[in-house]
Design a protein around this motif. Structure first.
Motif, mmCIF file in Angstrom:
data_model
loop_
_atom_site.group_PDB
_atom_site.id
_atom_site.type_symbol
_atom_site.label_atom_id
_atom_site.label_comp_id
_atom_site.label_asym_id
_atom_site.label_seq_id
_atom_site.Cartn_x
_atom_site.Cartn_y
_atom_site.Cartn_z
ATOM 1 N N PHE A 21 121.751 -2.967 22.293
ATOM 2 C CA PHE A 21 122.642 -3.727 23.170
ATOM 3 C C PHE A 21 122.178 -3.600 24.614
ATOM 4 O O PHE A 21 121.777 -2.522 25.059
ATOM 5 N N HIS A 22 122.259 -4.714 25.361
ATOM 6 C CA HIS A 22 121.973 -4.674 26.793
ATOM 7 C C HIS A 22 123.082 -3.879 27.478
ATOM 8 O O HIS A 22 124.269 -4.090 27.214
ATOM 9 N N SER A 73 116.132 -0.829 29.296
ATOM 10 C CA SER A 73 116.154 0.270 30.265
ATOM 11 C C SER A 73 117.591 0.508 30.710
ATOM 12 O O SER A 73 118.449 -0.373 30.590
ATOM 13 N N PRO A 74 117.908 1.699 31.222
ATOM 14 C CA PRO A 74 119.286 1.997 31.641
ATOM 15 C C PRO A 74 119.850 1.009 32.648
ATOM 16 O O PRO A 74 121.052 0.715 32.629
ATOM 17 N N SER A 75 119.021 0.470 33.550
ATOM 18 C CA SER A 75 119.509 -0.487 34.535
ATOM 19 C C SER A 75 119.716 -1.874 33.945
ATOM 20 O O SER A 75 120.408 -2.713 34.527
ATOM 21 N N GLY A 76 119.101 -2.142 32.795
ATOM 22 C CA GLY A 76 119.188 -3.449 32.173
ATOM 23 C C GLY A 76 118.162 -4.445 32.660
ATOM 24 O O GLY A 76 118.105 -5.568 32.160
ATOM 25 N N GLY A 77 117.322 -4.070 33.627
ATOM 26 C CA GLY A 77 116.352 -5.010 34.175
ATOM 27 C C GLY A 77 115.063 -5.115 33.389
ATOM 28 O O GLY A 77 114.292 -6.060 33.593
ATOM 29 N N LEU A 78 114.819 -4.152 32.491
ATOM 30 C CA LEU A 78 113.587 -4.140 31.711
ATOM 31 C C LEU A 78 113.906 -3.976 30.239
ATOM 32 O O LEU A 78 114.952 -3.436 29.860
ATOM 33 N N LYS A 92 110.609 -8.224 31.659
ATOM 34 C CA LYS A 92 111.446 -8.140 32.858
ATOM 35 C C LYS A 92 112.418 -9.309 32.892
ATOM 36 O O LYS A 92 112.067 -10.439 32.559
ATOM 37 N N LEU A 93 113.636 -9.016 33.308
ATOM 38 C CA LEU A 93 114.678 -10.028 33.398
ATOM 39 C C LEU A 93 114.548 -10.795 34.710
ATOM 40 O O LEU A 93 114.493 -10.205 35.792
ATOM 41 N N VAL A 98 119.130 -22.035 35.825
ATOM 42 C CA VAL A 98 119.913 -22.321 34.615
ATOM 43 C C VAL A 98 120.389 -21.054 33.915
ATOM 44 O O VAL A 98 120.997 -21.117 32.855
ATOM 45 N N GLY A 99 120.110 -19.890 34.489
ATOM 46 C CA GLY A 99 120.548 -18.650 33.859
ATOM 47 C C GLY A 99 119.512 -17.549 34.025
ATOM 48 O O GLY A 99 118.804 -17.485 35.041
ATOM 49 N N GLN A 100 119.419 -16.700 33.031
ATOM 50 C CA GLN A 100 118.475 -15.596 33.059
ATOM 51 C C GLN A 100 117.484 -15.708 31.902
ATOM 52 O O GLN A 100 117.821 -16.202 30.825
ATOM 53 N N THR A 101 116.277 -15.247 32.130
ATOM 54 C CA THR A 101 115.247 -15.315 31.099
ATOM 55 C C THR A 101 114.386 -14.067 31.167
ATOM 56 O O THR A 101 114.236 -13.440 32.231
ATOM 57 N N TRP A 102 113.808 -13.689 30.035
ATOM 58 C CA TRP A 102 112.935 -12.528 29.950
ATOM 59 C C TRP A 102 111.488 -12.988 29.901
ATOM 60 O O TRP A 102 111.135 -13.883 29.147
ATOM 61 N N LYS A 103 110.647 -12.346 30.721
ATOM 62 C CA LYS A 103 109.221 -12.656 30.739
ATOM 63 C C LYS A 103 108.410 -11.383 30.606
ATOM 64 O O LYS A 103 108.843 -10.307 31.034
ATOM 65 N N VAL A 104 107.218 -11.512 30.021
ATOM 66 C CA VAL A 104 106.346 -10.351 29.849
ATOM 67 C C VAL A 104 105.904 -9.847 31.219
ATOM 68 O O VAL A 104 105.380 -10.608 32.035
ATOM 69 N N LEU A 105 106.137 -8.563 31.486
ATOM 70 C CA LEU A 105 105.727 -7.946 32.737
ATOM 71 C C LEU A 105 104.394 -7.212 32.574
ATOM 72 O O LEU A 105 103.473 -7.390 33.366
#
Length: 457
Positions: A21-22, A73-78, A92-93, A98-105
């Protein structure tokens, strides 16, 4: 409390190997043998007889092999995800119009074989991973490089855990050992201190507990299952405050002639060299442990026999075919779910508000359990936590007068639950309650039984 196996197409009917869970949004991420990571919105139940449901949101497609583990990650950003062949990706978030998306960091490359488990440090800066190449790696996520390699294990590393206080990391392997590494910082040429983890404890055997008048010489037995355990996962976990560690895949003999029983061991931070307690025996091996992120108020005037705490922790323990929910105020589990899946359970996760508990399985499905506001109790507030910290400094542990060993209690309960499930296949997620008894374990001479310790916050 309600729920059951959700009959939707999670990963093209292929095994679901991991979920998480995020910590902020509560989105559920799942990874499986279809090489994909999928994000789901969990919807509350609509009636007394209906459980929670999941709505598909999006997919993260990058891996070229089965995804064995993923953790926010604990912060939810990764988000970190590990797969077969040593693939390890950091996502990385990003916020968009249009919202939020995850991309390969980043892609972290060093493991030569499958990545089976991982956990973040509390500051998002480091990540520890365990692999089929028999090693643990501590990564510097900011630099995208290897910080340290822990290569003491002789077989697959199937579970890793990061101490919330940052002093230890722990690993569990099919070589039948649990290793505790302590942080002994090194000073660089520039005068800066950098973390350095060195083996502090290697837990592998304990002496059998014999009666005081026994004439039989005690012998040490292995505490953990060997490589024949029918699971690639042994996911151990620290309590949220780091005061104790719960380790799965336990196997213990009460005597030289008795059969081995399945269990999970609890290690106190005050002495990580040996188990302080063992959880009641279960019918199948324990493969994962996960703590609820919320701390709860006590329900009684005392903290039970083994934990003299001013609050309650709740944690889930998954065997190959069942799910147990424990708290630190009582000896027996507060709930047991059995007969939910046709194949082995692989992972478990709590939502950040403790409203949902999710577990995945190799049969291609996931189970969702929804808790009502009073099922687990009332949350422990900050003001209460500060008061409890002062009170707990002078806490004295209450030792039980007698310890009864009845390892078959949960086995029988599981069997009944499985029979009931087969008889009522139309109703999913039936709960079965059990009342097993806890027994302590010692690796000291048999006449000196371990006294469980008070665990301070």
């Amino acid at each position: 409390m309600r729920g059951g196996t959700v009959q939707i197409n999670w990963h093209d009917t292929k095994p679901v190997l991991t979920l998480d869970f995020h910590p902020k949004s509560g989105l559920l991420a799942t990874g499986g043998a279809d090489f994909d990571i999928k994000l789901w919105q969990i919807n509350p139940s609509e009636g007394e007889n209906k459980g929670p449901t999941a709505s598909y949101q999006s997919s993260l497609t990058y891996h070229g092999s089965a995804v064995n583990v993923l953790r926010f990650s604990p912060s939810g950003g990764l988000l970190a995800s590990g797969a077969d062949g040593g693939e390890l990706i950091i996502w990385k978030l990003h916020s968009t119009d249009v919202g939020q998306t995850w991309k390969v960091l980043k892609s972290l490359s060093f493991h030569r074989k499958d990545v089976l488990d991982m956990e973040w440090s509390t500051d998002d800066a480091h990540l520890i991973t365990g692999s089929v190449d028999n090693s643990c790696i501590i990564w510097d996520v900011c630099k995208g490089s290897v910080h340290q390699i822990l290569d003491g294990h002789l077989h697959y590393v199937q579970g890793v855990a990061w101490d919330p206080l940052g002093h230890y990391v722990a690993s569990l392997s099919s070589d039948r050992t649990c290793r505790i590494y302590g942080n002994k910082p090194l000073t660089t040429s520039k005068g800066l201190k950098t973390s350095n983890y060195a083996a502090q404890h290697v837990i592998t055997k304990a002496e059998q507990q014999l009666p005081a008048d026994s004439k039989i010489l005690s012998a040490k037995t292995h505490l953990f299952h060997d490589e024949t355990l029918p699971s690639f996962f042994r996911r151990l976990a620290w309590s949220p405050d780091g005061s104790f560690l719960v380790v799965p895949a336990g196997s213990y003999k009460f005597s030289s002639t008795s059969d081995s029983v399945n269990t999970a061991y609890i290690f106190s931070r005050k002495d990580l060299s040996r188990p302080a307690l063992q959880l009641p025996a279960s019918g199948k091996p324990v493969i994962a442990v996960r703590f609820c992120p919320i701390v709860f108020n006590l329900r009684a005037h005392n903290a039970g026999e083994f934990f003299k705490l001013p609050y309650r922790y709740v944690f889930a323990v998954a065997t190959l075919n069942s799910l147990y929910i424990y708290d630190t105020e009582s000896v027996p589990p507060i709930a047991v779910f059995a007969g939910l899946h046709y194949a082995a359970i692989t992972d478990i996760s709590w939502s950040p508000d403790a409203k949902y508990l999710a577990l995945s399985s190799q049969d291609g499905y996931c189970t969702l359990v929804e808790f009502d506001s009073d099922d687990l109790g009332s949350p422990f507030t900050i003001s209460e936590a500060e008061k409890a910290k002062d009170e707990n400094k002078n806490s004295v542990h209450q030792v039980p007068h007698e310890v009864i060993t009845t390892p078959n209690a949960v086995v029988e309960a599981e069997s009944r639950a499985n029979r009931n499930q087969k008889e009522t296949e139309a109703s999913e997620g039936k709960q079965a309650l059990a009342s097993p008894i806890s027994t302590p374990v010692s690796n000291k001479p048999a006449k000196r039984r371990i006294t469980p310790m008070s665990i301070d916050p």
